[in-house]
Enzyme design. Structure first.
Site, PDB file in Angstrom:
ATOM      1  N   GLU A  42       0.829  -1.208   0.000  1.00 28.08           N
ATOM      2  CA  GLU A  42       0.000   0.000   0.000  1.00 28.08           C
ATOM      3  C   GLU A  42       0.862   1.256   0.000  1.00 28.08           C
ATOM      4  O   GLU A  42       1.151   1.829   1.061  1.00 28.08           O
ATOM      5  CB  GLU A  42      -0.937   0.021   1.213  1.00 28.08           C
ATOM      6  CG  GLU A  42      -2.015  -1.026   1.140  1.00 28.08           C
ATOM      7  CD  GLU A  42      -3.101  -0.869   2.205  1.00 28.08           C
ATOM      8  OE1 GLU A  42      -2.937  -0.044   3.130  1.00 28.08           O
ATOM      9  OE2 GLU A  42      -4.109  -1.583   2.096  1.00 28.08           O
ATOM     10  N   GLU A  88      -6.128  -7.416  -1.199  1.00 25.15           N
ATOM     11  CA  GLU A  88      -6.502  -7.321   0.220  1.00 25.15           C
ATOM     12  C   GLU A  88      -7.819  -6.569   0.338  1.00 25.15           C
ATOM     13  O   GLU A  88      -8.009  -5.521  -0.261  1.00 25.15           O
ATOM     14  CB  GLU A  88      -5.409  -6.565   0.995  1.00 25.15           C
ATOM     15  CG  GLU A  88      -5.683  -6.435   2.483  1.00 25.15           C
ATOM     16  CD  GLU A  88      -4.611  -5.603   3.190  1.00 25.15           C
ATOM     17  OE1 GLU A  88      -3.404  -5.838   2.988  1.00 25.15           O
ATOM     18  OE2 GLU A  88      -5.002  -4.694   3.949  1.00 25.15           O
TER      19      GLU A  88
HETATM   20  C1  IDC Z   1      -3.245  -4.090  10.214  1.00 25.33           C
HETATM   21  C2  IDC Z   1      -3.462  -5.282  11.120  1.00 25.33           C
HETATM   22  C3  IDC Z   1      -3.204  -4.907  12.537  1.00 25.33           C
HETATM   23  C4  IDC Z   1      -1.812  -4.295  12.637  1.00 25.33           C
HETATM   24  C5  IDC Z   1      -1.696  -3.130  11.671  1.00 25.33           C
HETATM   25  C6  IDC Z   1      -0.309  -2.492  11.658  1.00 25.33           C
HETATM   26  O1  IDC Z   1      -4.779  -5.765  10.915  1.00 25.33           O
HETATM   27  O2  IDC Z   1      -3.277  -6.059  13.380  1.00 25.33           O
HETATM   28  O3  IDC Z   1      -1.608  -3.837  13.949  1.00 25.33           O
HETATM   29  O4  IDC Z   1      -1.960  -3.571  10.376  1.00 25.33           O
HETATM   30  O5  IDC Z   1       0.615  -3.336  11.114  1.00 25.33           O
HETATM   31  C7  IDC Z   1      -4.177  -2.306   5.553  1.00 25.33           C
HETATM   32  C8  IDC Z   1      -2.826  -2.914   5.604  1.00 25.33           C
HETATM   33  C9  IDC Z   1      -2.723  -3.958   6.698  1.00 25.33           C
HETATM   34  C10 IDC Z   1      -3.542  -3.544   7.915  1.00 25.33           C
HETATM   35  C11 IDC Z   1      -4.998  -3.488   7.515  1.00 25.33           C
HETATM   36  C12 IDC Z   1      -5.956  -3.167   8.669  1.00 25.33           C
HETATM   37  O6  IDC Z   1      -2.417  -3.457   4.364  1.00 25.33           O
HETATM   38  O7  IDC Z   1      -1.375  -4.110   7.027  1.00 25.33           O
HETATM   39  O8  IDC Z   1      -3.381  -4.540   8.884  1.00 25.33           O
HETATM   40  N1  IDC Z   1      -5.153  -2.519   6.452  1.00 25.33           N
HETATM   41  O9  IDC Z   1      -5.657  -1.932   9.219  1.00 25.33           O
HETATM   42  N2  IDC Z   1      -4.615  -1.457   4.664  1.00 25.33           N
HETATM   43  C13 IDC Z   1      -5.861  -1.079   4.995  1.00 25.33           C
HETATM   44  C14 IDC Z   1      -6.225  -1.753   6.139  1.00 25.33           C
END
Ligand code: IDC
Length: 466
Positions: A296, A388
């Site tokens: 991202e 995702e």
């Molecule tokens: C989130 C995980 C969470 C973690 C956070 C930071 O769900 O447990 O603490 O990252 O690393 C994304 C990202 C993905 C995120 C997810 C939800 O690609 O890494 O995971 N998210 O926030 N993009 C939009 C949402």
């Protein structure tokens, strides 16, 4: 345990009086009838999960509502899917979703829900569809707690997504199989391997392939946050192993270089080159590998992302010339929408490479119509891959938005856009498909699923149209 309830009421002249015939003067009135297969998929202390298959045995109907009454009002629908669920007292109602509004004669739709129970038998006594009773119980139903539901089925050769499709390539705006047919892959993303590696073992992967019928496993390898940068050798090896585990089970593997913070992928350019040179060399002979070079991008222009892609893609191609590569997009892979831009910046200035796709991500409770509009427009011009998505908010937590998730997945199905859901893990957050603590045990059956997991599995496990 299963019970079937069926009724077919032919609404002819003897049933309808002349008043009704006056209201419907054209021909004989519609025949109505229905059958409901109600299955307690699992039960646990204080809760249960039910599958409700509704079959229309009468003439085609457009717009329907299913009603049933629990033995007592201590039983409640907590989270339902594939219909709009409500409950009043002990009576639950499931009203059609948009996409299953029409039920042709003999056709069926699978609904389901997780419910709470005070301990009594949670099997309803009777069902009605548009007011017509579906009667004819097949007999008493017992409610002995079901045994753990993990019965890994090893897919037979030729029947797996990988065996059916072989080496993939991009054709026009689609992902195509070896026979040049446009296909859609549906599967799950891991959580960060640095935190949830124990969730990716023989049993969990057997369940994903054999029970979920997933076509793909996305391997999320964070670069920062205690990820790759802390131990490149371990993470590279672990990713390679998981690509092999997916291959053994006939699933595709998306290798996700999970950049997030910092958002400019150029910060990790050297690491990306080193990582992808190694991974592409190791997996070049495998047909199941797809490379996702930047999860991202954020706080970076499209020009910056394009420049990164045009340096990383040649490194992959040098070792593995024929694999599909997926490029992240601006604004957290929102095609630029979250940055106030849109897909035209890519359409007018695409990455200079072939056999590539572009990433789009969404979280159903946060990203709605304006994002769907962008995807609908972009899908006519760019090959898109939803590597995702979440059923919840963009934090990975919060409320599950079932309606928006359903609208999104219907759109992706219609456009044949492949997708992976965040996450196949037991993280203590609502986006996770497995209940907290699952990965410490050995059972990956449907009883271990969260509401999000049950919803997503109900979509992924339907037959593929390869
Ligand atoms: C989130 C995980 C969470 C973690 C956070 C930071 O769900 O447990 O603490 O990252 O690393 C994304 C990202 C993905 C995120 C997810 C939800 O690609 O890494 O995971 N998210 O926030 N993009 C939009 C949402």
């Amino acid at each position: 345990m299963k019970r079937s309830i069926a009724a077919l009421a032919a609404a002819g002249a003897t049933v309808l009086g002349s008043t009704c015939l006056l209201l419907m003067p054209t021909a004989s009135a519609a025949a109505q009838g229905c059958r409901v297969d109600y299955t307690i998929i699992n039960q646990w202390q204080g809760g249960f999960q039910a599958g409700v298959k509704v079959t229309n045995l009468g003439d085609a109907i457009t717009g329907w509502s299913l009603q049933f009454t629990f033995p007592d009002s201590g039983q409640k629908v907590a989270q339902g899917w594939n219909a709009t669920w409500s409950q009043s007292g002990a009576t639950a109602t499931a009203a059609n979703a948009d996409w299953n509004r029409t039920l042709a004669t003999g056709s069926a739709t699978d609904l389901g829900f997780t419910g709470t129970t005070t301990g009594a038998n949670p099997v309803p006594a009777a069902f009605t569809l548009n007011g017509v009773t579906c009667t004819g119980s097949t007999g008493p139903v017992t409610t002995t707690p079901s045994t753990p539901t993990t019965t890994p089925t090893t897919p037979s050769p030729g029947s797996t997504p990988l065996a059916a499709n072989g080496q993939l390539h991009v054709c026009g705006v689609h992902l195509c199989n070896e026979a040049n047919r446009a296909i859609q892959l549906r599967g799950m993303s891991t959580h960060g391997l640095q935190w949830f590696d124990s969730c990716y073992n023989d049993r969990s992967l057997d369940a994903l392939a054999g029970d979920w019928h997933a076509d793909l496993l996305r391997i999320a390898m964070y670069v920062q946050e205690k990820g790759y940068e802390t131990n490149p050798a371990w993470f590279t090896d672990r990713v390679n192993t998981l690509v092999g585990e997916a291959e053994e089970r006939g699933m595709y593997a998306v290798v996700d270089f999970h950049t997030l913070t910092p958002g400019d992928p150029n910060y990790n350019l050297d690491r990306a080159k080193t990582f992808f040179a190694a991974v592409a060399a190791r997996n070049a002979a495998r047909k199941n590998v797809i490379y996702e070079i930047a999860n991202e991008p954020n706080g970076v222009s499209w020009a910056g992302i394009k420049s990164y892609a045009e340096q990383v893609i040649p490194v992959i191609r040098a070792a593995d010339p024929d694999a599909v590569v997926i490029v992240g997009t601006r604004g957290w892979s929102s095609l630029g929408v979250s940055d106030g831009s849109n897909e035209t910046e890519i359409v007018t200035n695409p990455v200079n490479a072939t056999n590539i796709m572009y990433t789009f991500h969404f979280y159903a409770a946060s990203h709605k119509d304006n994002y769907r509009a962008a995807v609908s427009r972009a899908a006519a011009k760019l090959p898109l891959f939803v590597t995702e998505f979440g059923t919840v908010t963009a934090t990975g937590g919060g409320t599950l938005d079932q309606a928006s998730t359903t609208t999104w997945l219907d759109l992706l199905d219609q456009l044949k856009i492949s997708y992976a859901n965040w996450t196949y893990s037991d993280a203590d957050e609502s986006s996770a498909a497995l209940r907290p603590g699952t990965c410490a045990g050995t059972d990956y059956g449907t009883g271990t699923l969260t509401a999000s997991g049950a919803l997503v599995r109900s979509r992924i496990s339907t037959p593929d149209s390869f």
